[in-house]
Design a protein around this motif. Sequence first.
Motif, PDB file in Angstrom:
ATOM      1  N   GLN A  65      18.479  10.911  46.060  1.00  0.00           N
ATOM      2  CA  GLN A  65      19.001  12.258  46.308  1.00  0.00           C
ATOM      3  C   GLN A  65      17.892  13.296  46.252  1.00  0.00           C
ATOM      4  OE1 GLN A  65      22.064  12.690  43.368  1.00  0.00           O
ATOM      5  NE2 GLN A  65      23.517  11.398  44.480  1.00  0.00           N
ATOM      6  N   HIS A  66      17.021  13.177  45.260  1.00  0.00           N
ATOM      7  CA  HIS A  66      15.900  14.114  45.129  1.00  0.00           C
ATOM      8  C   HIS A  66      14.974  14.007  46.348  1.00  0.00           C
ATOM      9  CE1 HIS A  66      12.855  16.621  43.316  1.00  0.00           C
ATOM     10  NE2 HIS A  66      11.973  15.677  43.542  1.00  0.00           N
ATOM     11  N   ARG A  69      16.446  15.692  49.358  1.00  0.00           N
ATOM     12  CA  ARG A  69      16.347  17.153  49.279  1.00  0.00           C
ATOM     13  C   ARG A  69      14.937  17.617  49.613  1.00  0.00           C
ATOM     14  NH1 ARG A  69      19.546  16.439  44.627  1.00  0.00           N
ATOM     15  NH2 ARG A  69      17.718  16.689  43.317  1.00  0.00           N
ATOM     16  N   ARG A  73      13.860  19.961  52.817  1.00  0.00           N
ATOM     17  CA  ARG A  73      13.122  21.220  52.669  1.00  0.00           C
ATOM     18  C   ARG A  73      11.818  21.180  53.450  1.00  0.00           C
ATOM     19  NH1 ARG A  73      14.317  22.168  46.293  1.00  0.00           N
ATOM     20  NH2 ARG A  73      16.465  22.850  46.592  1.00  0.00           N
TER      21      ARG A  73
END
Length: 95
Positions: A65-66, A69, A73
């Motif tokens: 998940q990190h 993200r 970005r």
Amino acid sequence: MQPPSPLVGCGSAALSFRGAAAETFTAQSVLSAHVMRLEELLGVKLLERDRRRVLLTADGAKAQQHAQRVLARWTCWWGRPAAMAMCCRGRCAWG
């Protein structure tokens, strides 16, 4: 603790090191070594492996998940002309 969830690699349903290696044009042994090194660096087990399948651990799901993200970005940032110009000049600020 949650049960492990299926591994999803590179945005698709790669359920094996072989499939993920093929998607990333990497040798299976190299991919496996990179994952093991990442697990060492993070101090957690990211994947549960057996001969038939690869599953994410709870820590693996958090790391995934990190990473998604961060990639989202980066993709958004990279699409901005001013950000690209700043990058080309060799300056980059994170925070």
